[in-house]
Design an enzyme around this catalytic site. Sequence first.
Site, PDB file in Angstrom:
ATOM      1  CE  LYS A  24      -2.430   2.813   3.333  1.00 24.39           C
ATOM      2  NZ  LYS A  24      -1.315   3.592   3.841  1.00 24.39           N
ATOM      3  CG  ASN A  25       2.570   2.791   3.479  1.00 24.36           C
ATOM      4  OD1 ASN A  25       1.383   3.063   3.333  1.00 24.36           O
ATOM      5  ND2 ASN A  25       3.147   2.706   4.676  1.00 24.36           N
ATOM      6  NE  ARG A  96       1.020  12.834   6.171  1.00 26.25           N
ATOM      7  CZ  ARG A  96       1.298  14.069   6.514  1.00 26.25           C
ATOM      8  NH1 ARG A  96       0.343  14.889   6.851  1.00 26.25           N
ATOM      9  NH2 ARG A  96       2.540  14.501   6.525  1.00 26.25           N
ATOM     10  CB  CYS A 120      -4.794   7.432   9.938  1.00 27.86           C
ATOM     11  SG  CYS A 120      -5.111   6.019   8.908  1.00 27.86           S
ATOM     12  NE  ARG A 125       0.102  11.029   9.157  1.00 26.37           N
ATOM     13  CZ  ARG A 125      -0.272   9.967   8.456  1.00 26.37           C
ATOM     14  NH1 ARG A 125      -1.489   9.520   8.567  1.00 26.37           N
ATOM     15  NH2 ARG A 125       0.574   9.369   7.652  1.00 26.37           N
ATOM     16  CG  ASP A 128       6.748  21.001   9.159  1.00 26.84           C
ATOM     17  OD1 ASP A 128       6.126  19.909   9.109  1.00 26.84           O
ATOM     18  OD2 ASP A 128       7.711  21.197   9.910  1.00 26.84           O
ATOM     19  CG  ASP A 310       2.686   1.976   9.012  1.00 26.43           C
ATOM     20  OD1 ASP A 310       2.167   2.838   9.724  1.00 26.43           O
ATOM     21  OD2 ASP A 310       2.991   2.171   7.822  1.00 26.43           O
ATOM     22  NE  ARG A 402      -7.535   5.551   4.152  1.00 24.31           N
ATOM     23  CZ  ARG A 402      -6.709   6.287   4.897  1.00 24.31           C
ATOM     24  NH1 ARG A 402      -7.072   6.680   6.084  1.00 24.31           N
ATOM     25  NH2 ARG A 402      -5.535   6.649   4.443  1.00 24.31           N
TER      26      ARG A 402
END
Length: 438
Positions: A24-25, A96, A120, A125, A128, A310, A402
Site C-alpha cells: 500500500k505505501n 494524506r 488517519c 501530521r 512543513d 505501522d 483503506r
Amino acid sequence: MSDTMLRIERSGALTGSVEVAGAKNAVLVIIASLLLPRGKSVLTNVPCSDDVGQMMQLLTALGAEVSFDKETHTLTADTSMVCRSAVSAELMKKMRASVLVMGPLLALMRKAEIALPGGCVIGSRPIDLHLKNFKKMGAVITMDGESLTASAENLHATTLVLDYPSVGATENILMAAVLTPGTTRLVNAALEPEVMDLVCILKKMGASITIEAPATIRVEGVTELQAVHHEIMPDRLEAGSLLLAAAITGGDVHVVNAHAYDMDVFLLKLEEMGHTIIVGEGGRGIRLLATQNPKAVSFKTSPYPGFPTDLQAPTMAALCLAEGVSVVEELVFENRLVHVRELQKMGAQISVDGNKATITGVDALFGANVIASDIRASCALVIAGMVAKGVTHMSGIHHWKRGYDALEVKLRALGGHVEYVEPSCVLPQDLTTIQPVK
Ligand code: UD1
C-alpha cells in the site's frame, strides 16, 4: 460511511501458506509518480484497496485516463492528457497520500493547487518539511485557509537537508527533483523499502538517482521521463501482520513472497518473543512457527531500518498475551496509541504514559465491541479478536478497507474466523462485552 462490521471469533492455530498483496505505501506514491512521464504506464501487483481507488480518482481529476483490472491487479494510467494542476479539497481530505501529487505537479505544470490533506487520526501530521524544501527549490507557497498553492517558474536543484527523515517529504521532493536541471542532494532522507520502490520505478523511467551514505539521495535532473511497466513490491506490513496472526494463535504460517531483508528488526523481536523464524533463500519467504509460551519484548518505533510504526499496534496485540512486561514507545507519530483503549476493553493490561505503553501479559483476552481508529489499529484488533474468548465486533472498518486488500479472506484461508457482518445480523447478546475473569 459503511455500518458494516468485522466479526472476529476465537480461531485455532493459523496454519498454511499465504501471499501478500502489493505494498500500500509503495503503490500510492508510485501512482502519483505516473504523472511524471507522458504516456501509458502499467503497474502490476496493485492491491485492490480503497486508498488505491482514491489515488486513481485523483489522477483522473487531473486529466489522466486510469483503469484497474481487479482480477489481474493491473493498473494502467495514460497521462498524455494531464492538463490540470488543481485537486479538489474533497479528494485531498480523504487521504494524506494525496499530498504526493505536489512534487510531480510542480515539476511538470510549475504549479500545484491543493488543500491540506486528510488521513488517519494518528497525530497532527504537518507537511512543513515538504513545503520548506519546495521553497528552497524556488517554489512560492501561499495559503488561504485550507487551500495551498505552490508555484515555481523554474525549480532549481540544490542541497536539501530534512530535519527528520519523513517518508512523504522524501518522496515528494524526489519526484520534483528528477525533472529539475542540476544536482539535488537530499540529506537525511527516508530510505524505507517503499521509497526504494519509488526510486526503482523512477530509474526505469530514465531518472538519474544514486543513494549515498549517510542517508543521502542524489538526483541529476533530466529533461523528460518515459512511461514504464513496474511490479509493486510485496507489502511488508501485511506480511508482518500475518506473521503476528500466526504468532498470537500459536500457529505455523509461511508468507511465501515476503522480503525478510526489509523486516529485520521486526523479525528479531518475534524471535526474542520465542517464535522460530525461517527465512527462504535470498531472504524471500518467511515462515513463523509460534512458541506456545511467548515472552514479553520491548521496542521503540523509528524510521527504517528501525521497528516500523505501522507494525506497532499489531505487535502490541500479540504482546498482550506474552509472559512478562513489555514497554512500547511510539516515537514516529504523536498520537498512535489509540488502539490501547480498545485492547483494554478486551481485557489487556496496558498503562500509557505519554507515548510509552507498558503491557503486562494476561492469560486471556475477551471478545468486545471495538472501534478501529486507523488502518493499523484495525489490524491489531482483528489479531487480538482471533485469540479472544467470545466474539469481537469491530466497527470503523473503512480503515481496514483503506489499507488492506481482502486480508480477511487470507486470514480465513489460514483458519481465522473473520467475516463482514451487517449490524442487523448482530444478535444483542453478541454486542455485550464479555468481562475478563479477575
Ligand atoms: C508514511 C506512510 C505511513 C507510515 C509513515 C512512517 C504512506 C502512504 N504512509 O506516512 O503508513 O506510518 O510513512 O513510516 O506511505 N512530519 C512532519 N512534517 C512533515 C512530514 C512529516 O512533522 O512535513 C512528521 C509526521 O507528523 C510524523 C513523522 O514526521 O510524526 C513521520 O511522518 P512521515 O514519515 O512523513 O509519514 P507519512 O509519509 O505521512
